[in-house]
Structure formats: structure tokens, C-alpha cells
Design a protein around this motif. Structure first.
Motif, PDB file in Angstrom:
ATOM      1  N   ASP A  20       0.831  -1.206   0.000  1.00 27.33           N
ATOM      2  CA  ASP A  20       0.000   0.000   0.000  1.00 27.33           C
ATOM      3  C   ASP A  20       0.863   1.252   0.000  1.00 27.33           C
ATOM      4  N   LEU A  21       1.897   1.241   0.823  1.00 29.20           N
ATOM      5  CA  LEU A  21       2.797   2.392   0.889  1.00 29.20           C
ATOM      6  C   LEU A  21       3.536   2.601  -0.432  1.00 29.20           C
ATOM      7  N   ASN A  22       3.966   1.513  -1.055  1.00 27.19           N
ATOM      8  CA  ASN A  22       4.642   1.607  -2.355  1.00 27.19           C
ATOM      9  C   ASN A  22       3.711   2.192  -3.409  1.00 27.19           C
ATOM     10  N   PHE A  23       2.463   1.735  -3.413  1.00 28.12           N
ATOM     11  CA  PHE A  23       1.469   2.243  -4.349  1.00 28.12           C
ATOM     12  C   PHE A  23       1.280   3.745  -4.158  1.00 28.12           C
ATOM     13  N   LEU A  24       1.091   4.169  -2.924  1.00 24.33           N
ATOM     14  CA  LEU A  24       0.909   5.589  -2.639  1.00 24.33           C
ATOM     15  C   LEU A  24       2.126   6.417  -3.029  1.00 24.33           C
ATOM     16  N   GLN A  25       3.300   5.865  -2.797  1.00 26.57           N
ATOM     17  CA  GLN A  25       4.525   6.574  -3.142  1.00 26.57           C
ATOM     18  C   GLN A  25       4.639   6.768  -4.656  1.00 26.57           C
TER      19      GLN A  25
ATOM     20  N   VAL B  36       2.180   6.762  -6.890  1.00 22.53           N
ATOM     21  CA  VAL B  36       1.137   7.699  -7.309  1.00 22.53           C
ATOM     22  C   VAL B  36       1.533   9.132  -6.957  1.00 22.53           C
ATOM     23  N   SER B  37       2.040   9.331  -5.781  1.00 23.11           N
ATOM     24  CA  SER B  37       2.428  10.669  -5.331  1.00 23.11           C
ATOM     25  C   SER B  37       3.556  11.247  -6.170  1.00 23.11           C
ATOM     26  N   ILE B  38       4.577  10.455  -6.420  1.00 28.33           N
ATOM     27  CA  ILE B  38       5.733  10.934  -7.195  1.00 28.33           C
ATOM     28  C   ILE B  38       5.326  11.244  -8.632  1.00 28.33           C
ATOM     29  N   VAL B  39       4.608  10.337  -9.254  1.00 33.04           N
ATOM     30  CA  VAL B  39       4.246  10.518 -10.662  1.00 33.04           C
ATOM     31  C   VAL B  39       3.301  11.706 -10.843  1.00 33.04           C
ATOM     32  N   THR B  40       2.277  11.810 -10.005  1.00 35.61           N
ATOM     33  CA  THR B  40       1.366  12.944 -10.155  1.00 35.61           C
ATOM     34  C   THR B  40       2.089  14.259  -9.921  1.00 35.61           C
ATOM     35  N   SER B  41       3.024  14.267  -9.001  1.00 35.27           N
ATOM     36  CA  SER B  41       3.811  15.472  -8.746  1.00 35.27           C
ATOM     37  C   SER B  41       4.646  15.849  -9.963  1.00 35.27           C
ATOM     38  N   ARG B  42       5.287  14.875 -10.570  1.00 34.67           N
ATOM     39  CA  ARG B  42       6.120  15.127 -11.758  1.00 34.67           C
ATOM     40  C   ARG B  42       5.309  15.665 -12.925  1.00 34.67           C
TER      41      ARG B  42
ATOM     42  N   GLY C 185       2.626  17.439 -12.493  1.00 28.88           N
ATOM     43  CA  GLY C 185       1.966  18.662 -12.058  1.00 28.88           C
ATOM     44  C   GLY C 185       0.489  18.464 -11.776  1.00 28.88           C
ATOM     45  N   CYS C 186       0.112  17.228 -11.513  1.00 27.55           N
ATOM     46  CA  CYS C 186      -1.285  16.888 -11.270  1.00 27.55           C
ATOM     47  C   CYS C 186      -1.562  16.815  -9.764  1.00 27.55           C
ATOM     48  N   THR C 187      -2.830  16.762  -9.405  1.00 29.59           N
ATOM     49  CA  THR C 187      -3.213  16.603  -8.009  1.00 29.59           C
ATOM     50  C   THR C 187      -4.001  15.310  -7.839  1.00 29.59           C
ATOM     51  N   ILE C 188      -3.903  14.754  -6.653  1.00 27.26           N
ATOM     52  CA  ILE C 188      -4.641  13.540  -6.302  1.00 27.26           C
ATOM     53  C   ILE C 188      -5.937  13.984  -5.630  1.00 27.26           C
ATOM     54  N   ASP C 189      -7.060  13.588  -6.209  1.00 28.20           N
ATOM     55  CA  ASP C 189      -8.363  13.938  -5.638  1.00 28.20           C
ATOM     56  C   ASP C 189      -8.812  12.916  -4.599  1.00 28.20           C
ATOM     57  N   SER C 190      -8.620  11.639  -4.913  1.00 30.59           N
ATOM     58  CA  SER C 190      -8.985  10.579  -3.971  1.00 30.59           C
ATOM     59  C   SER C 190      -8.206   9.315  -4.297  1.00 30.59           C
ATOM     60  N   VAL C 191      -8.073   8.463  -3.285  1.00 33.24           N
ATOM     61  CA  VAL C 191      -7.352   7.195  -3.439  1.00 33.24           C
ATOM     62  C   VAL C 191      -8.162   6.088  -2.775  1.00 33.24           C
ATOM     63  N   ASP C 192      -8.339   4.982  -3.495  1.00 36.21           N
ATOM     64  CA  ASP C 192      -8.948   3.776  -2.946  1.00 36.21           C
ATOM     65  C   ASP C 192      -7.841   2.734  -2.876  1.00 36.21           C
ATOM     66  N   ILE C 193      -7.263   2.578  -1.700  1.00 38.48           N
ATOM     67  CA  ILE C 193      -6.122   1.667  -1.520  1.00 38.48           C
ATOM     68  C   ILE C 193      -6.504   0.235  -1.871  1.00 38.48           C
ATOM     69  N   GLU C 194      -7.633  -0.230  -1.381  1.00 40.44           N
ATOM     70  CA  GLU C 194      -8.028  -1.624  -1.600  1.00 40.44           C
ATOM     71  C   GLU C 194      -8.218  -1.934  -3.075  1.00 40.44           C
ATOM     72  N   GLY C 195      -8.833  -1.027  -3.815  1.00 38.06           N
ATOM     73  CA  GLY C 195      -9.092  -1.252  -5.232  1.00 38.06           C
ATOM     74  C   GLY C 195      -7.993  -0.736  -6.140  1.00 38.06           C
ATOM     75  N   ARG C 196      -6.954  -0.130  -5.528  1.00 37.69           N
ATOM     76  CA  ARG C 196      -5.845   0.464  -6.288  1.00 37.69           C
ATOM     77  C   ARG C 196      -6.376   1.426  -7.357  1.00 37.69           C
ATOM     78  N   CYS C 197      -7.271   2.288  -6.926  1.00 39.84           N
ATOM     79  CA  CYS C 197      -7.912   3.241  -7.820  1.00 39.84           C
ATOM     80  C   CYS C 197      -7.587   4.655  -7.354  1.00 39.84           C
ATOM     81  N   VAL C 198      -7.240   5.522  -8.299  1.00 43.10           N
ATOM     82  CA  VAL C 198      -6.869   6.885  -7.980  1.00 43.10           C
ATOM     83  C   VAL C 198      -7.624   7.840  -8.889  1.00 43.10           C
TER      84      VAL C 198
END
Length: 68
Positions: free
Chosen positions: A5-10, A12-18, A20-33
């Protein structure tokens, strides 16, 4: 939260930052962003593709720059 889960979030966070996008919501269980990018739908698709490629381990992908 497990390491996967932490790897997935990391990723998503790095790529969206690169992109210039923002994360609106994250579903960890379904791996949906839900993301929003200033460049519109085309940029959102590029960002989502980069996230998918990296998560799937496609290290030969043109999108790997997003982690560098």
C-alpha cells in the motif's frame, strides 16, 4: 497499512507530482486513484498511463522518467 500500500501511494504521489497533477482521492483496496491535471484529459491519461506502467513494472516504458 502494508508495504504494498505504501509503495502504491509513493508511486502515485511521485508521478502525479512530476506531471503537475493533483490527487483527488485514493482507494487503496481497489488500487484506484482519481487525479486532476492542469493540462486536461490528455495529461490525465499520460499521468495514469505512467502510473500503470510503473506499478506493472514496465521499466522499459517511456514513462519511467516520471520516477527519476
Amino acid at each position: 497499512m502494508v508495504q504494498e500500500d505504501l509503495n502504491f501511494l509513493q508511486v502515485v504521489s511521485i508521478v502525479t507530482s512530476r506531471f503537475g497533477c493533483t490527487i483527488d482521492s485514493v482507494d487503496i483496496e481497489g488500487r484506484c486513484v482519481s487525479i486532476t491535471c492542469p493540462g486536461g484529459k490528455e495529461q490525465e491519461m499520460e499521468c495514469a498511463t505512467a502510473i500503470g506502467d510503473i506499478i506493472e513494472g514496465k521499466h522499459d516504458s517511456a514513462n519511467i522518467w516520471a520516477l527519476s
